[in-house]
Design a protein around this motif. Sequence first.
Motif, short mmCIF file in Angstrom:
data_model
loop_
_atom_site.label_atom_id
_atom_site.label_comp_id
_atom_site.label_asym_id
_atom_site.label_seq_id
_atom_site.Cartn_x
_atom_site.Cartn_y
_atom_site.Cartn_z
N VAL A 44 0.83 -1.21 0.00
CA VAL A 44 0.00 0.00 0.00
C VAL A 44 0.87 1.25 0.00
O VAL A 44 0.60 2.24 -0.71
CB VAL A 44 -0.96 -0.02 1.20
N THR A 45 1.92 1.22 0.77
CA THR A 45 2.83 2.37 0.82
C THR A 45 3.48 2.61 -0.53
O THR A 45 3.61 3.77 -0.98
CB THR A 45 3.91 2.12 1.88
N LEU A 46 3.88 1.51 -1.21
CA LEU A 46 4.50 1.66 -2.53
C LEU A 46 3.52 2.28 -3.52
O LEU A 46 3.88 3.21 -4.27
CB LEU A 46 4.97 0.29 -3.02
N LEU A 47 2.29 1.78 -3.55
CA LEU A 47 1.31 2.34 -4.49
C LEU A 47 1.01 3.80 -4.18
O LEU A 47 0.89 4.63 -5.09
CB LEU A 47 0.03 1.51 -4.45
N ARG A 48 0.89 4.16 -2.92
CA ARG A 48 0.58 5.55 -2.56
C ARG A 48 1.73 6.48 -2.93
O ARG A 48 1.50 7.59 -3.43
CB ARG A 48 0.29 5.63 -1.07
N ASN A 49 2.92 6.03 -2.71
CA ASN A 49 4.05 6.88 -3.03
C ASN A 49 4.20 7.10 -4.53
O ASN A 49 4.58 8.19 -4.97
CB ASN A 49 5.34 6.27 -2.46
N LYS A 50 3.92 6.06 -5.30
CA LYS A 50 4.12 6.17 -6.73
C LYS A 50 2.93 6.80 -7.47
O LYS A 50 3.08 7.28 -8.58
CB LYS A 50 4.39 4.77 -7.32
N THR A 51 1.77 6.77 -6.89
CA THR A 51 0.60 7.34 -7.56
C THR A 51 0.17 8.69 -6.99
O THR A 51 -0.84 9.23 -7.42
CB THR A 51 -0.59 6.36 -7.46
N PHE A 52 0.95 9.22 -6.04
CA PHE A 52 0.55 10.49 -5.42
C PHE A 52 0.57 11.62 -6.45
O PHE A 52 -0.36 12.43 -6.52
CB PHE A 52 1.47 10.81 -4.23
N PHE A 53 1.60 11.67 -7.30
CA PHE A 53 1.69 12.68 -8.35
C PHE A 53 1.49 12.06 -9.74
O PHE A 53 1.91 12.64 -10.74
CB PHE A 53 3.05 13.39 -8.30
N TYR A 54 0.87 10.89 -9.78
CA TYR A 54 0.71 10.17 -11.05
C TYR A 54 -0.51 10.72 -11.81
O TYR A 54 -1.61 10.80 -11.26
CB TYR A 54 0.53 8.67 -10.81
N GLU A 55 -0.31 11.08 -13.07
CA GLU A 55 -1.40 11.55 -13.93
C GLU A 55 -1.52 10.56 -15.10
O GLU A 55 -0.67 10.52 -15.99
CB GLU A 55 -1.10 12.95 -14.45
N LYS A 56 -2.59 9.78 -15.07
CA LYS A 56 -2.74 8.71 -16.06
C LYS A 56 -3.12 9.21 -17.45
O LYS A 56 -3.09 8.44 -18.40
CB LYS A 56 -3.78 7.70 -15.59
#
Length: 448
Positions: A44-56
């Motif tokens: 969960v931490t990995l996904l949150r860190n990588k998708t926090f500024f992610y614009e799909k």
Amino acid sequence: MVVKQKRLLTPSVKMKWSRTEFLMFAFIFIHLHVVSSQTYNEAVTLLRNKTFFYEKSLRPVTNQSSTLIVNVRFDLVSIQAFDEVQESLTVIGGLTLTWTDDLMKWNPADYSGMVDIVSESGKFWTPYLILTNSVNKLDKVGESWQRIRFTHKGVAVVIQADTWSTMCKADVKYYPWDDHWCGFEFSSAAYGQNEMTLQPVSDAVSTQYYTESGTWELKGSDIHVRYENSSVLFRIHIARKPLFVLVNVVVPIIAMTFLNAMIFVIPADSGERISYSITVLLAIAVFLTLVGENLPKTSNPMPVFSFYLLAVLLISMVITFANIFSLRLYHHNNTGPVKGVFATLTKCVLHVNKCKKENKTVDRANASTKENKTGNKTNVNKLDLSTGYEIEDNSVYACRSCSFMNTDITWKEVSVTFDKICLVVFNILLVLAAFVFFMCVYTKKKKM
């Protein structure tokens, strides 16, 4: 005995077992520590860190002026249906897309050694592709619920499996021995060639998970990159398995055509010839309708089998007219002798038949004469068997007169003679039509 065993257990041996047990427990402890470290919270931490500024909605490259390379592979699972009338092919397949996502790179040491992760593809950027030759409406390939896998190096893999229906021009010239090339063209609808390119990973469609079809045989496949790497065309070559059509359509039609010609063997007095002829003609017409419903409504190319059915239908119609004409001759009201062409033709046919019968009779007589000879050689100058033949020195001469019989011909004899001629002529025409049809198919198979 117990005391002796206790004395054998020296302190050095006890120390040896203790070290072995210690190493074993240490290995188990380290192994459990490594496995248990990759917990749900770490993912969960990995996904949150990588998708926090992610614009799909943007391409996942750090340098937006660079070109994103997407590797594509098409896996064919099964052939569902091929509609010759609608000219469409439906298959079950999977499109595997692989690219590098710069925003999904991480150091495994920061997340307890986690090297990959799987999530819903709808949360991330995926290539916007459409099936350009789809039978249904044009829509984005793939669904948001399908899973996507990321590695710590940023490699993204998504498998977009679905039921694909594509337009495919049907070439039924040699039906039911027809084969077709059908393609699935996936194109980039939103990005130009400088933004995203498609590259196939092989030169053929993958058949690793393919299940054989009962109607179609997969002959081969190829891949073509089009429009400057913005579109990939996956083509498959399929050929029909003709046994079902051959047993249920072709063979019954051929049998009925020769059955139709046997109408001239039925006596004219039976009164069943007209109904028999019409019944067979209608049966052939029904088969012609069934075949026409399963073929595309196009004139280019026309199936060779359709021309064969048309020829058979025309021959059957002529047979029906000939049957009516023969019955008309048989029941002719004029009781006088027949003159003209009908009389001449009938006398020729009757004369040939009579000569054949007489030749057989004379052959049997010669064989009997040779068996009766005894002693010296004797000559038989003439042997009159009331057949119009002369036998001299055991040799058979031709008929005394090659002229036509001087007897009068009746209309019933004309009708019977006409039936014999029609039986031979129409059987020859039917054999010729079937021969031409199968020769066309054989020539096509030989070229392949």
